[in-house]
Design an enzyme around this catalytic site. Structure first.
Site, PDB file in Angstrom:
ATOM      1  N   GLU A  31     -14.554   5.530   4.110  1.00 51.73           N
ATOM      2  CA  GLU A  31     -13.481   4.691   3.546  1.00 51.73           C
ATOM      3  C   GLU A  31     -13.182   3.570   4.534  1.00 51.73           C
ATOM      4  O   GLU A  31     -12.021   3.215   4.745  1.00 51.73           O
ATOM      5  CB  GLU A  31     -12.234   5.544   3.277  1.00 51.73           C
ATOM      6  CG  GLU A  31     -11.702   6.242   4.516  1.00 51.73           C
ATOM      7  CD  GLU A  31     -10.443   7.066   4.297  1.00 51.73           C
ATOM      8  OE1 GLU A  31     -10.091   7.376   3.148  1.00 51.73           O
ATOM      9  OE2 GLU A  31      -9.809   7.392   5.313  1.00 51.73           O
TER      10      GLU A  31
ATOM     11  N   GLU B 144      -7.344  15.529  -0.554  1.00 51.55           N
ATOM     12  CA  GLU B 144      -7.224  15.389   0.897  1.00 51.55           C
ATOM     13  C   GLU B 144      -5.842  15.834   1.349  1.00 51.55           C
ATOM     14  O   GLU B 144      -4.833  15.443   0.756  1.00 51.55           O
ATOM     15  CB  GLU B 144      -7.474  13.914   1.243  1.00 51.55           C
ATOM     16  CG  GLU B 144      -7.395  13.570   2.715  1.00 51.55           C
ATOM     17  CD  GLU B 144      -7.829  12.125   2.990  1.00 51.55           C
ATOM     18  OE1 GLU B 144      -8.537  11.526   2.150  1.00 51.55           O
ATOM     19  OE2 GLU B 144      -7.443  11.602   4.043  1.00 51.55           O
TER      20      GLU B 144
ATOM     21  N   LYS C 124      -3.651   7.522  -3.803  1.00 49.29           N
ATOM     22  CA  LYS C 124      -2.594   8.058  -2.955  1.00 49.29           C
ATOM     23  C   LYS C 124      -1.521   8.658  -3.855  1.00 49.29           C
ATOM     24  O   LYS C 124      -0.912   7.945  -4.668  1.00 49.29           O
ATOM     25  CB  LYS C 124      -2.020   6.939  -2.089  1.00 49.29           C
ATOM     26  CG  LYS C 124      -2.971   6.495  -0.986  1.00 49.29           C
ATOM     27  CD  LYS C 124      -3.095   7.576   0.068  1.00 49.29           C
ATOM     28  CE  LYS C 124      -3.803   7.061   1.305  1.00 49.29           C
ATOM     29  NZ  LYS C 124      -3.800   8.060   2.389  1.00 49.29           N
TER      30      LYS C 124
ATOM     31  N   ASP D  27      -5.382  11.676  -2.109  1.00 47.06           N
ATOM     32  CA  ASP D  27      -4.844  12.023  -0.796  1.00 47.06           C
ATOM     33  C   ASP D  27      -3.349  12.257  -0.953  1.00 47.06           C
ATOM     34  O   ASP D  27      -2.621  11.358  -1.379  1.00 47.06           O
ATOM     35  CB  ASP D  27      -5.114  10.874   0.191  1.00 47.06           C
ATOM     36  CG  ASP D  27      -4.803  11.259   1.634  1.00 47.06           C
ATOM     37  OD1 ASP D  27      -4.273  12.371   1.865  1.00 47.06           O
ATOM     38  OD2 ASP D  27      -5.093  10.444   2.532  1.00 47.06           O
TER      39      ASP D  27
ATOM     40  N   LYS E 236      -9.997   6.469  -3.832  1.00 47.34           N
ATOM     41  CA  LYS E 236      -9.054   7.475  -3.342  1.00 47.34           C
ATOM     42  C   LYS E 236      -7.682   7.044  -3.833  1.00 47.34           C
ATOM     43  O   LYS E 236      -7.272   5.904  -3.601  1.00 47.34           O
ATOM     44  CB  LYS E 236      -9.154   7.488  -1.824  1.00 47.34           C
ATOM     45  CG  LYS E 236      -8.036   8.127  -1.065  1.00 47.34           C
ATOM     46  CD  LYS E 236      -8.552   8.532   0.326  1.00 47.34           C
ATOM     47  CE  LYS E 236      -7.515   8.310   1.403  1.00 47.34           C
ATOM     48  NZ  LYS E 236      -7.984   8.777   2.725  1.00 47.34           N
TER      49      LYS E 236
ATOM     50  N   LYS F  53     -11.843  10.800  11.680  1.00 48.80           N
ATOM     51  CA  LYS F  53     -11.291   9.499  12.063  1.00 48.80           C
ATOM     52  C   LYS F  53     -11.455   9.347  13.564  1.00 48.80           C
ATOM     53  O   LYS F  53     -11.057  10.249  14.309  1.00 48.80           O
ATOM     54  CB  LYS F  53      -9.803   9.421  11.695  1.00 48.80           C
ATOM     55  CG  LYS F  53      -9.544   9.416  10.200  1.00 48.80           C
ATOM     56  CD  LYS F  53      -8.063   9.327   9.916  1.00 48.80           C
ATOM     57  CE  LYS F  53      -7.809   9.109   8.433  1.00 48.80           C
ATOM     58  NZ  LYS F  53      -6.366   9.161   8.114  1.00 48.80           N
TER      59      LYS F  53
ATOM     60  N   ASP G  27      -7.494  16.111   6.883  1.00 49.00           N
ATOM     61  CA  ASP G  27      -7.350  14.812   7.549  1.00 49.00           C
ATOM     62  C   ASP G  27      -6.378  14.969   8.720  1.00 49.00           C
ATOM     63  O   ASP G  27      -6.789  15.149   9.860  1.00 49.00           O
ATOM     64  CB  ASP G  27      -6.883  13.750   6.541  1.00 49.00           C
ATOM     65  CG  ASP G  27      -6.610  12.403   7.200  1.00 49.00           C
ATOM     66  OD1 ASP G  27      -6.942  12.226   8.380  1.00 49.00           O
ATOM     67  OD2 ASP G  27      -6.036  11.503   6.534  1.00 49.00           O
TER      68      ASP G  27
ATOM     69  N   HIS H 203       0.889  -1.170   0.000  1.00 47.47           N
ATOM     70  CA  HIS H 203       0.000   0.000   0.000  1.00 47.47           C
ATOM     71  C   HIS H 203       0.926   1.219   0.000  1.00 47.47           C
ATOM     72  O   HIS H 203       1.523   1.569   1.018  1.00 47.47           O
ATOM     73  CB  HIS H 203      -0.881  -0.058   1.248  1.00 47.47           C
ATOM     74  CG  HIS H 203      -2.130   0.750   1.155  1.00 47.47           C
ATOM     75  ND1 HIS H 203      -3.048   0.604   0.143  1.00 47.47           N
ATOM     76  CD2 HIS H 203      -2.646   1.722   1.965  1.00 47.47           C
ATOM     77  CE1 HIS H 203      -4.069   1.440   0.333  1.00 47.47           C
ATOM     78  NE2 HIS H 203      -3.832   2.131   1.431  1.00 47.47           N
TER      79      HIS H 203
HETATM   80  C1  MUC Z   1      -5.113   8.534   5.186  1.00 45.72           C
HETATM   81  O1  MUC Z   1      -4.261   9.381   5.237  1.00 45.72           O
HETATM   82  O2  MUC Z   1      -6.239   8.879   4.884  1.00 45.72           O
HETATM   83  C2  MUC Z   1      -6.814   5.977   4.784  1.00 45.72           C
HETATM   84  C3  MUC Z   1      -7.058   5.211   3.704  1.00 45.72           C
HETATM   85  C4  MUC Z   1      -5.834   4.829   3.171  1.00 45.72           C
HETATM   86  O3  MUC Z   1      -5.645   4.133   2.204  1.00 45.72           O
HETATM   87  O4  MUC Z   1      -4.850   5.342   3.898  1.00 45.72           O
HETATM   88  C5  MUC Z   1      -5.414   6.044   4.923  1.00 45.72           C
HETATM   89  C6  MUC Z   1      -4.750   7.141   5.567  1.00 45.72           C
HETATM   90 MG    MG Z   2      -5.638  10.936   4.585  1.00 39.74          MG
END
Ligand code: MUC
Ligand code: MG
Length: 382
Positions: A329, A226, A171, A200, A169, A275, A251, A24
């Site tokens: 999520e 994000e 990254k 994000d 989402k 969260k 976040d 991941h």
């Molecule tokens: C984050 O920063 O949001 C939440 C879902 C994901 O894949 O990583 C996280 C952390």
């Molecule tokens: Mg995040």
């Protein structure tokens, strides 16, 4: 007659290390396992409560690590709570804030176990303790973070085809802005209107990069960004929120209700990623929700990539929230190679279902706990 008050008798912790289904890839770390700190509280009437705290990528996401979460509980929080009235969750939360600053994930894990125990003793769900669920299921996003655009597209297509997820989402933040934007544009054009695409950045961009990145992401069909810049740059977040139509979500900037108030007052986000762990527990997360609602912001049910246990806890709270415009999520259990619950959380028809049953609605599979616990005895004698 003397009524015996049920008390907190014992608080035990352990760390599980569970491999992820694939690497991941986040801007700050690549996760190949998730470490979950489990908390079990035993009460004097024989009842029990379970809780969990996780972070992301060890210490790369924030100031707490799995090891610090465990040691904060064992050394400071548990000794303060032992012997106290079991049903006094608010008093327990206040006491934890008194004996330890910060350490929100550790407090969350304990607080969840207190709510779980209370719900089980009363025979009601934690959602009921928060006034009652108004949803039975919630939309659930998936994170595309394999590190490869083609793999991400194939993964997303499979998620859509199987009815699992249609909100994605991505990254980003590890590569140059233009490369990341090209990656987002490729995925959006491959998936089209079948998917909602968000990104994000996990705090990685400078304000200058974000000024270029946001309009380019918007042109690529991305709906939300994000935490584009560092959590403490609320001025930069406010400028980005004001200047671009693409939604800006806070976040890492949201460490509980005080931060939520600052973000709202400065206009530093359009949406709160709420969260439970980052807020400092279910009660504090409910306060973050209230501030977001009062400020007229959008809400999103965020995750710290928990196992089914704290995912169930988060669902109990989010089920009580009137509007989560951006969905949730809460896919943590799906990213792990093993589900530690006896009855896994149900994902169906692009939604995650709110567990029913007393407390947080989760029961552990003892064999999985034994297998994944960090301190387990060696299986083969050497
Ligand atoms: C984050 O920063 O949001 C939440 C879902 C994901 O894949 O990583 C996280 C952390
Ligand atoms: Mg995040």
């Amino acid at each position: 007659t003397v009524t015996q008050v049920t008390t907190i008798d014992r608080i035990d912790t352990l760390i599980l290390d569970i491999p992820t289904i694939r690497g991941h890839v986040l801007s700050m770390a690549t996760m190949r396992t998730q470490a979950a700190v489990l908390v079990r509280i035993r009460f004097s009437d024989g009842s029990e409560g379970l809780g969990e705290g996780t972070t992301i990528g060890g210490l790369s996401y924030g100031p707490e690590s799995p090891e610090s979460i465990r040691s904060a509980i064992d050394t400071y929080l548990a000794p303060a709570l032992i012997g106290r009235a079991a049903d006094d969750v608010n008093g327990g939360v206040q006491l934890m804030d008194h004996v330890a600053r910060g350490n929100r994930i550790a407090k969350t894990a304990v607080e969840i176990a207190l709510w779980d125990g209370l719900g089980k003793r009363l025979g009601v769900s934690v959602a009921q303790l928060f006034g009652g669920a108004v949803h039975t299921r919630l939309p659930v996003a998936w994170t595309l973070a394999s590190g490869n655009s083609d793999t991400d597209i194939a993964e997303a297509e499979q998620m859509i085809a199987t009815g699992r997820h249609r909100i994605f989402k991505l990254k980003i933040g590890k590569r140059a802005v233009a490369d990341d934007v090209a990656h987002v544009a490729r995925i959006k054009s491959a998936l089209g209107d079948a998917a909602s695409i968000r990104v994000d950045v996990n705090q990685t961009w400078t304000l200058t990069e974000a000024r270029r990145g946001l309009p380019a992401l918007q042109d690529a069909g991305c709906e939300l960004v994000e935490q584009p810049v560092a959590a403490r740059y609320l001025g930069a977040m406010a400028e980005l929120t004001r200047s671009h139509a693409i939604a800006v979500m806070a976040d890492e900037a949201l460490g509980g209700p005080e931060d939520a108030l600052a973000v709202a007052a400065k206009g530093a986000a359009d949406v709160f990623a709420v969260k439970i762990a980052q807020s400092g527990g279910l009660k504090r997360a409910a306060e973050v929700v209230a501030i977001g609602q009062a400020a007229g912001l959008g809400l999103y049910g965020g995750t710290m990539l928990e196992t089914g246990l704290s995912t169930a806890a988060a669902l109990q709270l989010f089920a009580t929230v009137e509007r989560l415009d951006w969905g949730t999520e809460l896919f943590g259990p799906l990213l792990l190679t093993a589900d530690i619950l006896a009855q896994p959380i149900i994902y169906r028809d692009f939604h995650v279902e709110v567990p029913t049953g007393p407390g947080i609605g989760a029961t552990l599979d003892p064999y999985k706990i034994e297998f994944y616990r960090r301190d387990r005895a060696p299986r083969i004698a050497v």
